[in-house]
Design a protein around this motif. Structure first.
Motif, PDB file in Angstrom:
ATOM      1  N   SER A  40       7.877  18.030  -0.680  1.00  0.00           N
ATOM      2  CA  SER A  40       6.612  17.801  -1.383  1.00  0.00           C
ATOM      3  C   SER A  40       6.393  16.327  -1.704  1.00  0.00           C
ATOM      4  N   PHE A  41       7.204  15.443  -1.104  1.00  0.00           N
ATOM      5  CA  PHE A  41       7.081  14.017  -1.378  1.00  0.00           C
ATOM      6  C   PHE A  41       6.462  13.274  -0.205  1.00  0.00           C
ATOM      7  N   LEU A  42       5.620  12.331  -0.528  1.00  0.00           N
ATOM      8  CA  LEU A  42       4.996  11.464   0.454  1.00  0.00           C
ATOM      9  C   LEU A  42       5.846  10.202   0.574  1.00  0.00           C
ATOM     10  N   TYR A  43       6.103   9.777   1.812  1.00  0.00           N
ATOM     11  CA  TYR A  43       6.894   8.574   2.062  1.00  0.00           C
ATOM     12  C   TYR A  43       6.087   7.589   2.888  1.00  0.00           C
ATOM     13  N   TYR A  44       6.286   6.312   2.588  1.00  0.00           N
ATOM     14  CA  TYR A  44       5.667   5.223   3.330  1.00  0.00           C
ATOM     15  C   TYR A  44       6.681   4.717   4.344  1.00  0.00           C
ATOM     16  N   LYS A  45       6.281   4.652   5.611  1.00  0.00           N
ATOM     17  CA  LYS A  45       7.174   4.175   6.666  1.00  0.00           C
ATOM     18  C   LYS A  45       7.018   2.662   6.789  1.00  0.00           C
ATOM     19  N   ASP A  46       8.095   1.960   6.459  1.00  0.00           N
ATOM     20  CA  ASP A  46       8.098   0.498   6.458  1.00  0.00           C
ATOM     21  C   ASP A  46       9.108   0.017   7.490  1.00  0.00           C
ATOM     22  N   GLY A  47       8.674  -0.081   8.730  1.00  0.00           N
ATOM     23  CA  GLY A  47       9.600  -0.465   9.794  1.00  0.00           C
ATOM     24  C   GLY A  47      10.661   0.600   9.979  1.00  0.00           C
ATOM     25  N   GLN A  48      11.909   0.251   9.730  1.00  0.00           N
ATOM     26  CA  GLN A  48      13.023   1.181   9.899  1.00  0.00           C
ATOM     27  C   GLN A  48      13.303   2.011   8.653  1.00  0.00           C
ATOM     28  N   SER A  49      12.747   1.630   7.518  1.00  0.00           N
ATOM     29  CA  SER A  49      13.038   2.355   6.283  1.00  0.00           C
ATOM     30  C   SER A  49      11.845   3.193   5.834  1.00  0.00           C
ATOM     31  N   MET A  50      12.130   4.117   4.939  1.00  0.00           N
ATOM     32  CA  MET A  50      11.076   4.929   4.345  1.00  0.00           C
ATOM     33  C   MET A  50      11.194   4.811   2.832  1.00  0.00           C
ATOM     34  N   LYS A  51      10.051   4.644   2.188  1.00  0.00           N
ATOM     35  CA  LYS A  51      10.019   4.480   0.747  1.00  0.00           C
ATOM     36  C   LYS A  51       9.209   5.604   0.125  1.00  0.00           C
ATOM     37  N   ARG A  52       9.737   6.168  -0.944  1.00  0.00           N
ATOM     38  CA  ARG A  52       9.022   7.248  -1.611  1.00  0.00           C
ATOM     39  C   ARG A  52       7.775   6.697  -2.283  1.00  0.00           C
ATOM     40  N   VAL A  53       6.670   7.365  -2.056  1.00  0.00           N
ATOM     41  CA  VAL A  53       5.398   6.954  -2.638  1.00  0.00           C
ATOM     42  C   VAL A  53       5.314   7.479  -4.066  1.00  0.00           C
ATOM     43  N   ILE A  54       4.983   6.588  -4.966  1.00  0.00           N
ATOM     44  CA  ILE A  54       4.806   6.936  -6.369  1.00  0.00           C
ATOM     45  C   ILE A  54       3.306   6.957  -6.632  1.00  0.00           C
ATOM     46  N   VAL A  55       2.817   8.083  -7.087  1.00  0.00           N
ATOM     47  CA  VAL A  55       1.377   8.237  -7.242  1.00  0.00           C
ATOM     48  C   VAL A  55       0.944   8.141  -8.698  1.00  0.00           C
ATOM     49  N   THR A  56       1.636   8.827  -9.591  1.00  0.00           N
ATOM     50  CA  THR A  56       1.166   8.894 -10.972  1.00  0.00           C
ATOM     51  C   THR A  56       1.661   7.716 -11.811  1.00  0.00           C
ATOM     52  N   GLU A  57       0.911   7.416 -12.827  1.00  0.00           N
ATOM     53  CA  GLU A  57       1.270   6.355 -13.765  1.00  0.00           C
ATOM     54  C   GLU A  57       2.594   6.681 -14.463  1.00  0.00           C
ATOM     55  N   GLU A  58       2.801   7.947 -14.766  1.00  0.00           N
ATOM     56  CA  GLU A  58       4.039   8.377 -15.422  1.00  0.00           C
ATOM     57  C   GLU A  58       5.259   8.078 -14.547  1.00  0.00           C
ATOM     58  N   GLU A  59       5.150   8.372 -13.253  1.00  0.00           N
ATOM     59  CA  GLU A  59       6.253   8.082 -12.330  1.00  0.00           C
ATOM     60  C   GLU A  59       6.511   6.579 -12.246  1.00  0.00           C
ATOM     61  N   ARG A  60       5.446   5.798 -12.232  1.00  0.00           N
ATOM     62  CA  ARG A  60       5.602   4.338 -12.179  1.00  0.00           C
ATOM     63  C   ARG A  60       6.375   3.834 -13.389  1.00  0.00           C
TER      64      ARG A  60
END
Length: 98
Positions: A40-60
Motif C-alpha cells: 500500500s506504499f507509493l515509491y519514487y524511483k530515483d535511478g537505482q534506488s527507490m524512496k518511500r513517498v511521504i504524503v501526509t503532513e503527519e508522516e513528514r
C-alpha cells in the motif's frame, strides 16, 4: 506534475479518477513512470534506488522528528532523509526544521 494522490490512484486502480481531463491523464501517465507501488506504499524511483513517498503532513513530521533525534546538521539531516524518503518540498522542509 500530476498530484501524488492522482498517481497513487492510477497505479493502484489502473484507471483515473472520475472527470479527469485528457491533459491531466497524459500528465498522470507520464509522471507515474517515476513511481511504483509496493503493497500500500507509493515509491519514487530515483535511478537505482527507490524512496518511500511521504504524503501526509503527519508522516513528514514523524520522519523529520526521527531524523533530527540524531542531532545532525541541516546538510547531514537532509542527506539522511533524502536517501530513504521522497516528498515535494523535502529540501525546504528539512531546512525549516533545523
Amino acid at each position: 506534475m500530476a498530484s501524488l494522490n492522482a498517481i497513487f490512484f492510477y497505479l493502484s486502480n489502473k484507471q483515473y479518477e472520475t472527470e479527469t481531463s485528457e491533459n491531466k491523464k497524459r500528465l498522470i501517465r507520464r509522471d507515474a513512470k517515476k513511481f511504483c507501488l509496493q503493497g500500500s506504499f507509493l515509491y519514487y524511483k530515483d535511478g537505482q534506488s527507490m524512496k518511500r513517498v511521504i504524503v501526509t503532513e503527519e508522516e513528514r513530521m514523524e520522519v523529520l522528528t526521527e531524523a533530527h533525534a540524531g542531532h545532525f546538521g541541516a546538510r547531514r539531516m537532509q542527506e539522511k532523509i533524502g536517501s530513504r524518503f521522497y516528498w515535494r518540498g523535502i529540501t525546504q522542509d528539512t531546512l525549516d526544521w533545523v
